[in-house]
Enzyme design. Structure first.
Site, PDB file in Angstrom:
ATOM      1  N   PHE A 111       0.859  -1.192   0.000  1.00  0.00           N
ATOM      2  CA  PHE A 111       0.000   0.000   0.000  1.00  0.00           C
ATOM      3  C   PHE A 111       0.892   1.238   0.000  1.00  0.00           C
ATOM      4  CE2 PHE A 111      -2.445   3.432   1.831  1.00  0.00           C
ATOM      5  CZ  PHE A 111      -3.671   3.310   1.186  1.00  0.00           C
ATOM      6  N   ASP A 150       9.139   2.679   1.294  1.00  0.00           N
ATOM      7  CA  ASP A 150       7.992   3.415   1.814  1.00  0.00           C
ATOM      8  C   ASP A 150       7.944   3.161   3.317  1.00  0.00           C
ATOM      9  OD1 ASP A 150       5.492   4.071   2.820  1.00  0.00           O
ATOM     10  OD2 ASP A 150       4.390   3.416   1.051  1.00  0.00           O
ATOM     11  N   LYS A 183       2.926  10.095   8.329  1.00  0.00           N
ATOM     12  CA  LYS A 183       2.236   9.581   9.518  1.00  0.00           C
ATOM     13  C   LYS A 183       2.867  10.083  10.825  1.00  0.00           C
ATOM     14  CE  LYS A 183      -0.142   5.467   7.662  1.00  0.00           C
ATOM     15  NZ  LYS A 183      -1.537   5.825   7.923  1.00  0.00           N
TER      16      LYS A 183
END
Length: 401
Positions: free
Chosen positions: A136, A221, A250
């Site tokens: 993702f 990532d 995040k």
């Protein structure tokens, strides 16, 4: 005006289906709803609230910068952005930083940079991007195409081309797709949404070797795994493998939207003035808060504490599982853990989420078969114990129908 959950259905696009209760206040790892019910937070805003809710030092940074300068645009630079970039480059493999507002935007920048770098150095035929199934990388059209979950990318028309997907932890499947036309391989060094899957040592080192062999960039990532979540500042530091580009978001802002792409100076050269940009990227407010997050997280006290707290979670989950036998394993590292459901409870992760909510515990799922915990790195031990007691009641409720 009385705000109720019903108002959501009247005014919001229906792409989310939030819980019935509405949180109004948070402190540390506790949250209170409109009726003053208290919840323990094991969700952490999906691995975002790295220091919990309303951490005094982050609130202080917000107030201090809020009185000075909020936004300029990238026609000018600013002190917090430069200080944060200096810290990020001093603490990692990288020499250069590009700022965005989210993980998806940081990944978008990484992918565009990889294509430009390949064009500059090798020609336009070198444009293939390979990522991994169940991966993702965000919800922009480019990142959702690179992500390996078709449910998120189907139904929006023709997708960006030259994107392929290999099997995670399967070096042969990657080898079969790679050639000298591969410009980049993008991977999570700990798959988040795909079920909290760790790479094997052989796999992650093999990916690096294949990239070197084919002159391709390795993009990590670290949107979910970064900023202390695994007990190291970034997950790559545990793996003995250094990427060419790393993305972070995040936890970086501790709840304030900010993202960054980190890379080496020679690769960064390909994003010349005008090739990419972001109106809000690097704004002083976000950078001042992110700088404070780094200062607090990147200490032996916090990073070493993550491993100790992980053990507390694992021991507690094992005790619950010894009683109810619902999990096949506990995956992940540090404060990113996945309780994988056994054969009997396949597809029922959301049932455990709903039952937890009923017990005033906030948890997450990672796919249909994994209950995910991504709490604050500094969640107090007593909150872990109380949250696990609530989780046990939730598990009992699901098991007993």
């Amino acid at each position: 005006m009385k705000v109720t959950r019903e108002l959501f259905s009247d005014v919001m696009v229906p792409n989310y289906n939030p819980a019935k209760m509405i949180p109004v206040k948070g402190k540390g790892s506790r949250v209170w709803d409109q009726d003053d019910n208290e919840y323990v937070d094991f969700a952490g805003g999906i691995a975002v609230n790295v220091l919990g809710h309303c951490h005094p030092e982050l609130v202080g940074a917000l107030k201090e910068q809020g009185e000075k300068l909020w936004h300029l645009s990238n026609v000018w630079t600013n002190e917090p952005a430069l200080r944060l970039a200096k810290k990020l480059t001093d603490l990692t493999f990288a020499d250069r930083v590009y700022y965005a507002n989210s993980g998806a935007e940081a990944n978008e920048a990484a992918l565009k940079l990889a294509r430009r770098w390949a064009l500059d150095h090798h020609g336009e035929q070198k444009n293939q991007i390979i990522s991994f199934k169940k991966g993702f990388h965000g919800r922009t059209f480019f990142t959702v195409t690179v992500g390996g979950q078709e449910a998120y990318s189907e139904g929006f028309g023709p997708k960006p081309g030259a994107v392929e997907h290999a099997e995670y932890n399967d070096l042969e499947s990657l080898k079969a797709l790679m050639s000298d036309n591969t410009c980049a391989v993008m991977m999570e060094p700990l798959q988040g949404e795909g079920g909290i899957i760790e790479p094997t040592d052989e796999f992650v080192k093999g990916v690096r070797e294949l990239c070197d062999q084919h002159n391709a960039l390795l993009i990590f990532d670290e949107v979910q795994s970064g900023v202390g979540r695994t007990g190291k500042l970034y997950a790559y530091m545990n793996l003995g493998v250094t990427p060419d580009i790393l993305t972070t978001a995040k936890s970086l802002g501790g709840g304030f939207p900010v993202g960054a792409m980190l890379t080496k100076a020679d690769i960064a050269e390909s994003l010349k003035p005008g090739t990419h940009g972001s109106t809000y990227g690097g704004n002083p407010l976000a950078c001042a808060i992110a700088e404070k997050v780094l200062d607090v997280v990147n200490t032996p006290e916090v990073l070493d504490g993550v491993k100790q707290k992980e053990q507390l979670f694992r021991d507690g989950i094992k005790a619950i599982n010894d009683k109810y036998n619902v999990f096949s394993e506990v995956r992940g590292q540090g404060m990113l853990l996945g309780c994988a459901l056994n054969d009997e409870y396949q597809g029922r992760a959301r049932d455990f989420l709903m039952a937890s909510n009923d017990q005033q515990l906030m948890v997450l799922v990672a796919g249909a078969n994994v209950v995910r915990f991504a709490p604050s790195l500094i969640i107090p031990d007593e909150d872990i114990r109380e949250g696990l007691a609530r989780f046990e009641r939730a598990v009992a409720a699901v098991v007993n129908g």
